[in-house]
Structure formats: C-alpha cells, structure tokens
Design a protein around this motif. Structure first.
Motif, PDB file in Angstrom:
ATOM      1  N   GLY B  95       0.948  -1.296  -0.011  1.00 60.77           N
ATOM      2  CA  GLY B  95       0.133   0.095   0.143  1.00 60.77           C
ATOM      3  C   GLY B  95       0.931   1.387   0.186  1.00 60.77           C
ATOM      4  N   VAL B  96       0.367   2.223  -0.519  1.00 61.41           N
ATOM      5  CA  VAL B  96       0.953   3.557  -0.503  1.00 61.41           C
ATOM      6  C   VAL B  96       0.113   4.473   0.219  1.00 61.41           C
ATOM      7  CG1 VAL B  96       1.652   5.477  -1.897  1.00 61.41           C
ATOM      8  CG2 VAL B  96       2.220   3.022  -2.832  1.00 61.41           C
ATOM      9  N   ALA B  97       0.728   5.069   1.214  1.00 58.74           N
ATOM     10  CA  ALA B  97       0.105   6.276   2.400  1.00 58.74           C
ATOM     11  C   ALA B  97       0.490   7.485   2.088  1.00 58.74           C
ATOM     12  CB  ALA B  97       0.042   5.910   3.632  1.00 58.74           C
ATOM     13  N   PHE B  98      -0.191   8.539   2.109  1.00 60.26           N
ATOM     14  CA  PHE B  98       0.097   9.611   1.793  1.00 60.26           C
ATOM     15  C   PHE B  98      -0.566  10.891   2.865  1.00 60.26           C
ATOM     16  CE2 PHE B  98      -3.230  12.020  -0.607  1.00 60.26           C
ATOM     17  CZ  PHE B  98      -3.939  11.038  -1.054  1.00 60.26           C
ATOM     18  N   SER B  99       0.134  11.759   3.110  1.00 57.90           N
ATOM     19  CA  SER B  99      -0.524  12.686   3.942  1.00 57.90           C
ATOM     20  C   SER B  99      -1.546  13.601   3.216  1.00 57.90           C
ATOM     21  CB  SER B  99       0.608  13.827   4.620  1.00 57.90           C
ATOM     22  OG  SER B  99       1.311  14.337   3.720  1.00 57.90           O
ATOM     23  N   ILE B 100      -2.949  13.413   3.400  1.00 58.82           N
ATOM     24  CA  ILE B 100      -3.971  14.072   2.573  1.00 58.82           C
ATOM     25  C   ILE B 100      -4.337  15.463   3.143  1.00 58.82           C
ATOM     26  CG2 ILE B 100      -5.868  12.975   3.675  1.00 58.82           C
ATOM     27  CD1 ILE B 100      -6.880  12.250   0.930  1.00 58.82           C
ATOM     28  N   GLY B 101      -3.875  15.784   4.254  1.00 65.99           N
ATOM     29  CA  GLY B 101      -4.216  16.976   4.914  1.00 65.99           C
ATOM     30  C   GLY B 101      -4.113  16.750   6.473  1.00 65.99           C
ATOM     31  N   PRO B 102      -4.320  17.975   7.312  1.00 62.59           N
ATOM     32  CA  PRO B 102      -4.137  19.303   6.904  1.00 62.59           C
ATOM     33  C   PRO B 102      -2.723  19.601   6.458  1.00 62.59           C
ATOM     34  CG  PRO B 102      -4.121  19.008   9.368  1.00 62.59           C
ATOM     35  CD  PRO B 102      -4.124  17.854   8.808  1.00 62.59           C
ATOM     36  N   GLY B 103      -2.609  20.793   5.716  1.00 59.89           N
ATOM     37  CA  GLY B 103      -1.393  21.337   5.382  1.00 59.89           C
ATOM     38  C   GLY B 103      -1.483  22.284   4.155  1.00 59.89           C
ATOM     39  N   LEU B 104      -0.637  22.696   3.667  1.00 59.87           N
ATOM     40  CA  LEU B 104      -0.365  23.672   2.610  1.00 59.87           C
ATOM     41  C   LEU B 104      -0.683  22.848   1.110  1.00 59.87           C
ATOM     42  CD1 LEU B 104       3.216  24.851   3.443  1.00 59.87           C
ATOM     43  CD2 LEU B 104       1.179  25.989   3.714  1.00 59.87           C
ATOM     44  N   GLY B 105      -1.759  23.689   0.630  1.00 59.91           N
ATOM     45  CA  GLY B 105      -2.442  22.874  -0.599  1.00 59.91           C
ATOM     46  C   GLY B 105      -1.532  22.517  -1.709  1.00 59.91           C
ATOM     47  N   MET B 312       5.654   8.064   9.795  1.00 61.07           N
ATOM     48  CA  MET B 312       4.055   8.199  10.619  1.00 61.07           C
ATOM     49  C   MET B 312       3.120   7.969   9.901  1.00 61.07           C
ATOM     50  SD  MET B 312       3.966  12.249  11.661  1.00 61.07           S
ATOM     51  CE  MET B 312       3.379  13.423  10.309  1.00 61.07           C
ATOM     52  N   ILE B 313       3.257   8.347   8.569  1.00 64.36           N
ATOM     53  CA  ILE B 313       2.213   8.235   7.547  1.00 64.36           C
ATOM     54  C   ILE B 313       2.439   6.744   6.899  1.00 64.36           C
ATOM     55  CG2 ILE B 313       1.557   8.881   5.152  1.00 64.36           C
ATOM     56  CD1 ILE B 313       1.395  11.407   7.173  1.00 64.36           C
ATOM     57  N   ALA B 314       3.392   6.024   6.953  1.00 63.73           N
ATOM     58  CA  ALA B 314       3.199   4.907   6.560  1.00 63.73           C
ATOM     59  C   ALA B 314       2.588   3.805   7.708  1.00 63.73           C
ATOM     60  CB  ALA B 314       5.040   4.404   6.356  1.00 63.73           C
ATOM     61  N   TYR B 315       3.035   4.090   8.987  1.00 65.41           N
ATOM     62  CA  TYR B 315       2.627   3.204  10.003  1.00 65.41           C
ATOM     63  C   TYR B 315       1.174   3.350   9.919  1.00 65.41           C
ATOM     64  CZ  TYR B 315       1.551   1.205  14.257  1.00 65.41           C
ATOM     65  OH  TYR B 315       0.880   0.253  15.498  1.00 65.41           O
ATOM     66  N   THR B 316       0.718   4.683  10.193  1.00 66.71           N
ATOM     67  CA  THR B 316      -0.760   4.738  10.077  1.00 66.71           C
ATOM     68  C   THR B 316      -1.567   4.420   8.962  1.00 66.71           C
ATOM     69  OG1 THR B 316      -0.386   6.825  11.380  1.00 66.71           O
ATOM     70  CG2 THR B 316      -2.711   6.704  10.595  1.00 66.71           C
ATOM     71  N   GLY B 317      -0.813   4.333   7.704  1.00 67.07           N
ATOM     72  CA  GLY B 317      -1.495   3.781   6.433  1.00 67.07           C
ATOM     73  C   GLY B 317      -1.630   2.350   6.724  1.00 67.07           C
ATOM     74  N   LEU B 318      -0.641   1.521   7.308  1.00 62.78           N
ATOM     75  CA  LEU B 318      -0.799   0.187   7.594  1.00 62.78           C
ATOM     76  C   LEU B 318      -2.030  -0.164   8.466  1.00 62.78           C
ATOM     77  CD1 LEU B 318       1.448  -2.403   7.652  1.00 62.78           C
ATOM     78  CD2 LEU B 318       1.103  -1.937  10.127  1.00 62.78           C
ATOM     79  N   LEU B 319      -2.056   0.851   9.729  1.00 62.73           N
ATOM     80  CA  LEU B 319      -3.304   0.390  10.414  1.00 62.73           C
ATOM     81  C   LEU B 319      -4.644   0.530   9.794  1.00 62.73           C
ATOM     82  CD1 LEU B 319      -2.239   2.570  13.681  1.00 62.73           C
ATOM     83  CD2 LEU B 319      -2.273  -0.102  13.386  1.00 62.73           C
ATOM     84  N   MET B 320      -4.521   1.688   8.933  1.00 65.00           N
ATOM     85  CA  MET B 320      -5.890   1.834   8.107  1.00 65.00           C
ATOM     86  C   MET B 320      -6.175   1.107   7.047  1.00 65.00           C
ATOM     87  SD  MET B 320      -5.416   6.114   7.678  1.00 65.00           S
ATOM     88  CE  MET B 320      -7.003   6.374   6.818  1.00 65.00           C
ATOM     89  N   MET B 321      -5.081   0.539   6.365  1.00 62.08           N
ATOM     90  CA  MET B 321      -5.350  -0.458   5.146  1.00 62.08           C
ATOM     91  C   MET B 321      -5.856  -1.686   5.993  1.00 62.08           C
ATOM     92  SD  MET B 321      -2.809  -1.519   2.410  1.00 62.08           S
ATOM     93  CE  MET B 321      -2.076  -2.985   3.079  1.00 62.08           C
ATOM     94  N   ARG B 322      -5.439  -2.091   7.041  1.00 62.91           N
ATOM     95  CA  ARG B 322      -5.891  -3.541   7.828  1.00 62.91           C
ATOM     96  C   ARG B 322      -7.481  -3.252   8.313  1.00 62.91           C
ATOM     97  NH1 ARG B 322      -1.133  -5.557  11.085  1.00 62.91           N
ATOM     98  NH2 ARG B 322       0.216  -6.069   9.332  1.00 62.91           N
ATOM     99  N   SER B 323      -7.938  -2.020   8.361  1.00 58.11           N
ATOM    100  CA  SER B 323      -9.275  -2.026   8.869  1.00 58.11           C
ATOM    101  C   SER B 323     -10.212  -1.354   7.590  1.00 58.11           C
ATOM    102  CB  SER B 323      -9.271  -0.959   9.999  1.00 58.11           C
ATOM    103  OG  SER B 323      -8.745   0.296   9.737  1.00 58.11           O
ATOM    104  N   GLY B 324      -9.526  -1.531   6.258  1.00 56.41           N
ATOM    105  CA  GLY B 324     -10.187  -1.431   5.074  1.00 56.41           C
ATOM    106  C   GLY B 324     -10.206   0.058   4.763  1.00 56.41           C
ATOM    107  N   CYS B 325      -9.686   1.096   5.376  1.00 55.09           N
ATOM    108  CA  CYS B 325      -9.784   2.351   5.144  1.00 55.09           C
ATOM    109  C   CYS B 325      -8.960   3.157   4.134  1.00 55.09           C
ATOM    110  CB  CYS B 325      -9.459   3.386   6.395  1.00 55.09           C
ATOM    111  SG  CYS B 325     -10.351   2.834   7.643  1.00 55.09           S
ATOM    112  N   THR B 326      -9.110   2.322   2.879  1.00 53.59           N
ATOM    113  CA  THR B 326      -8.273   2.904   1.709  1.00 53.59           C
ATOM    114  C   THR B 326      -9.151   3.613   0.712  1.00 53.59           C
ATOM    115  OG1 THR B 326      -8.974   0.745   0.311  1.00 53.59           O
ATOM    116  CG2 THR B 326      -6.713   0.614   1.581  1.00 53.59           C
ATOM    117  N   ILE B 327      -8.661   4.307  -0.332  1.00 53.03           N
ATOM    118  CA  ILE B 327      -9.633   5.174  -1.124  1.00 53.03           C
ATOM    119  C   ILE B 327      -9.273   4.995  -2.461  1.00 53.03           C
ATOM    120  CG2 ILE B 327     -10.149   7.238   0.399  1.00 53.03           C
ATOM    121  CD1 ILE B 327      -7.539   8.583  -0.604  1.00 53.03           C
ATOM    122  N   PRO B 328     -10.208   5.060  -3.304  1.00 54.25           N
ATOM    123  CA  PRO B 328      -9.850   5.003  -4.780  1.00 54.25           C
ATOM    124  C   PRO B 328      -9.317   6.319  -5.195  1.00 54.25           C
ATOM    125  CG  PRO B 328     -12.188   5.296  -4.385  1.00 54.25           C
ATOM    126  CD  PRO B 328     -11.546   5.194  -3.168  1.00 54.25           C
TER     127      PRO B 328
END
Lengths: 190, 348
Positions: B95-105, B312-328
C-alpha cells in the motif's frame, strides 16, 4: 479538613459548611510566573463569583479571601457531567445567557464546573474567568462548552441544541453562535 | 558470517520470507519536510527525507511545493534503495499512504500525485492519512502508550486530543496561530534564523530573568498571537536571552496547564507529546514534572518521529489499510483543512 477534590490547579477542602479553594504551586513553572498566576486567579475568581450572583446566577457565597485562597459556601451538588440531561443543559444555557448579558466570561465552561443541587444549578470555578463584552470571548465560552460535550458525550449534538435553547435568552446570542461556528472553522494555516 | 551454535536441528527459515508481512510506503509533505518512510508491522524498514529551508524568512508555500516537486523522485529512490538493502523488494509493498491534509495545498498536491502514481504503478492500495492522526499513531507505536492524552504542537497545529468513542476528540486547541509558528515569527522579528524554535531554546538557557508576558489560557484552549506581539515589544527594551526565556516559560506553562486539565478532565494517566515543538527540552521537562506530580506517565517519541516524517504516514497507513480504510484514486483529493476529529478511527 477533608479533601473533596483535587483539580488541575487547586485543592478543594471541606471545612464544615465551607469549602476552601487553595491554589497550589506548580513545580513545572517558575516561581515568578507561578505566584503571579495563582494570585491573579484567586482575586479575579472571587470578584467574578460575586458579580455572577448579582447577575442572577447561583454561585457559592464567599466567606473569606487571601492571597491564594478563597473560603466559600459548600454546595452539596453533583457535576452536570454525572447527571446530564437535555433539560439540565438547557437550564445551564439560561445561566450562561445571564453571565454573558453582564459581560462575564466564565473561561472554563465544562460539565464538571456546573453543579446540580435539587432543581438549582450552580456555576463554580471562575478561576479562568474575566470580564469582556467582546463577541469573541463569549463565543470561546460556548466553544469550550461544546468541545466538552463533543469529547465526552455521545449525544453531543442534541445536548448542544438544548443548551442553545436556554442560551437564546441572551439578546446577543445570534452573533455569539455565529462566531462560535467561525472559531470552529478557522483555518490555522496562516 | 557469525558462528551460530545450534543445539537442535531447526528447519531452515528464510528470515526475509518470514518477515515478509506487508510493507507500506508513506509520503509526508504537508509543509516544509518531504519525507518517505517504509514500515512493516514490526519495524521501520526505511526512512529518507529532504527538508525545505527558506533562504530568508519563513516557509513560502510555493517554494515549499517546488522543493517537494524537485526532490520527490530522489527521496523515493533513496527510501527504496534502503529498503532493498534490507532484502525487500517493491513487490513487498502492499500500500501507498500519503498525507492528505491538513497542510499547505500546493505541497499536499505534489505528495498526492506521487502517491497516486506509485499506487497505480504497483497496483496496490492508496491510503489518505490525516497528518495529525499520523503524529499520534506513530507516537503510540514508538512509546507503547495505550490511551494517552496527546499534546500536539507543531508549526501550524497546536491541539490537545484524546481518544473517545471511535475518534480522536479535540479537547483544546489554539484559537489563533500554531505555537511553532508563533515562535518562528518571533525569532524572525529579532533576526534569528529559521526555524526559530531551537534558536529561542538556545538563548533561553542563558537567562533566568522572567519578564511578565500575557498568559492566555481559556478553558482548554490557548492563544499565542497576543504573546507574540508582547514579546516583540519586550525585545526592543530587554536582552534577547531574557525575552526568549520569558517567552518559553510562558507558552510552555500554558501548554502544560492545558495538558494537565485534559488529564484531569478525562482521568487518563498517560501524556504523549508529538509535533516539531515537542523536541524542546524545556517543554519536555515541564510536562514530565507535571505528570510526575499527578502520577501520570509522560512519553515522547525520538526526535525524528516527533517532527513531520514519512514513517508516521506509513505506519498509520498500515493500520488504516488493515481496517479497510483505503481510497480509490478519484476520491483522493487533498484536504488542506482536514481536522483529526473528522477521522473515524476504525483500527482501535
């Protein structure tokens, strides 16, 4: 004297019909700052408690005052947090309306700082309060209260509505509620 | 090769295969730091980054985005190289996780574009991670805390959070600007280099003279811009060390007080400090003292995981992917105002 509560900044002791609120030194902050904060808050809290009662808001009667200590009437009530209901939170809204009518800002409006005794509701702990006619300060009061509801109550939205029903007795309520929404949305990337 | 004494015959196990669980690559780039981390459930596999440092003044959003665009390929290559050196291959990345926000657009969009391309290329899941939540989760991972009150202090964000009923709730936050931002602005106004926090910390250590500044705590919220203006004025009359000392003592005492209120209010007994400002030793000391005095435990992750980082993004991405929180891909639009309490926490 029996310790009845040990909150974040003070110790509350029961002494018969009275309670003593003693602001304790904090080791984490330097002495100058520590004493300044404790002295200011003790003095201003006493003043606000008196003014709030004049505005028709039940508060404990003050019996004595010194540098870091207020002696006041003991209120045998339970925190709103433990007896939460839509009716009670509406009444709390009415009291906050009365405070804001007189430009009194509570400064720490949480469900722990509202005591229920019988059918009377008391506001306590004005330790972070101040006087201000500004919409912003009143909106922050509401914001703090709403955040407490949102962070501790499952039915936060219903409770907020009930609170506002009571709060609408304050003639300036509209602007305050609008500002609270703004605070909520305020973009912090500046 | 080391000599290994074997007492009993063991089946030959390829260590690489056994730890070949699933890897997640995470990209962080909400503000000044572009950072890529690769993690497995057990450990950090790889970490590479490139910081944007403004030539003068503070962060310029467009320049930060340009920096990210220029460096993203290099940083990714370096992270993948380090991963391969540990015996993994791109096929291990699930999986590839990225910071989707908040931040500079503008910065967020660079990072999102890179993440989408990689997810498509490798045909793996895409995970949009809330930057604040990622700070919390990596802190919990590194420190082994269960259910802490979190004090999150960075350039743009200053919040006190705690978990309740499926979300990280915000108990208190800044009513105007982030603490790091306030410190940086003060530093800049007196000619210190960016980032200003460490400079202020260094100067503050030379003083012990307190000059009064406004102290603005409102319930569990705090505000910093009034203090910033007052400190700038003081700096015209008093030695800079004294002003830095007074500024630190005041704002950190405010943060500590609010953290203590949150602990008292929720009756939790762990405090976790995260975000770039969290690297300040004086702040850590104050929080530690406060926690000790009330029988709570204080935690903060190592500096590289306290500030913005890809791990931190990768690790949280791992937790999220396991619970099905991926996005198209089509729902992966960045959200510069994404608040942590909007995230439904399905992995706890």
């Amino acid at each position: 004297m029996e310790v009845i509560s040990h909150c974040a900044e003070a110790i509350i002791l029961r002494d018969g019909d009275n309670v003593v609120k003693r602001r304790l030194p904090k080791r984490y902050r330097i002495r100058e700052l520590d004493e300044m904060i404790r002295r200011q808050r003790t003095k201003s809290e006493a003043k606000l408690i008196v003014e709030a009662r004049k505005a028709g808001v039940p508060t404990p009667v003050i019996k004595d005052l010194s540098d870091f200590e207020i002696v006041m009437e003991y209120i045998d009530g339970r925190p709103l947090k433990e007896v939460m209901s839509e009716e009670l939170v509406r009444k709390a809204g009415e009291l906050v309306a009365k405070l804001h009518e007189r430009n009194i800002i509570h400064g720490d409006l949480t469900t722990t700082n509202i005591l229920v005794r019988g059918d009377r509701i008391y506001l306590i702990d004005f330790g972070l309060g101040y006087f201000d006619e500004d919409v912003e300060s009143k909106a922050v009061d509401l914001h703090v209260f709403f955040q407490t509801l949102e962070s501790t109550e499952i039915k936060a939205e219903e409770l907020k509505k009930s609170f506002l029903e009571g709060y609408k007795r304050y003639k300036g309520w509209k602007a305050v509620v609008e500002r609270e929404k703004e605070i909520r949305k305020r973009v912090r990337y500046a | 090769m080391r000599d290994i004494k074997i007492d009993s015959p063991v089946e030959s196990v390829d260590i690489r295969n056994s730890s070949r669980s699933e890897l997640i690559l995470g990209i962080e780039g909400t503000a000044w730091n572009l950072s890529v981390g690769i993690v497995s459930e057990e450990e950090v596999i790889s970490f590479a980054e490139s910081a944007y440092l403004p030539k003068s003044g503070g962060i310029h959003p467009r320049e930060a985005a340009q920096h990210h665009a220029e460096k993203i390929v290099d940083v990714l290559r370096e992270a993948l190289k380090k991963m391969k050196e540990k015996g993994f291959s791109e096929e291990d990345i699930r999986g590839v996780a990225f910071s989707i926000g908040p931040g500079l657009g503008q910065s967020l969009r660079i990072v999102a574009t890179a993440a989408r391309s990689l997810a498509l290329k490798w045909r793996v899941s895409l995970i949009g991670v809330n930057h604040c939540i990622a700070h919390i989760e990596v802190g919990r991972w590194m420190c082994g805390t269960e259910d802490p009150i979190v004090l999150y202090l960075s350039g743009a964000n200053s919040q006190v959070l705690g978990y309740m009923a499926g979300r990280y709730r915000i108990f208190g936050e800044t009513l105007d600007i982030g603490l790091g931002n306030a410190l940086d602005k003060f530093a800049r106004s007196v000619g210190l280099k960016h980032p200003g926090g460490p400079e202020i910390e260094r100067l503050a250590q030379k003083s012990s003279r307190y000059i009064e500044l406004p102290y603005t705590v409102k319930g569990m919220d705090f505000a910093f811009s009034g203090i910033l203006s007052a400190a700038k004025k003081l700096a015209e009359k008093y030695p800079l060390e004294d002003v830095c000392y007074s500024l630190q003592e005041t704002v950190f005492a405010m943060c500590t007080e609010v953290a203590e209120r949150a602990l008292a209010h929720t009756q939790k007994d762990e405090l976790l400090l995260v975000g770039g400002v969290g690297m300040n030793k004086r702040l850590q000391k104050m929080l530690k003292d406060m926690c000790e005095d009330r029988g709570a435990r204080f935690y903060t992750p190592p500096p590289e995981y306290t500030k913005d980082n890809g791990v931190m993004i990768a690790y949280t991405g791992l937790l999220m992917m396991r619970s099905g929180c991926t996005i198209p891909i089509e729902k992966s639009r960045v959200n510069p105002d994404f608040r942590p309490d909007e995230v439904e926490v399905k992995w706890k």
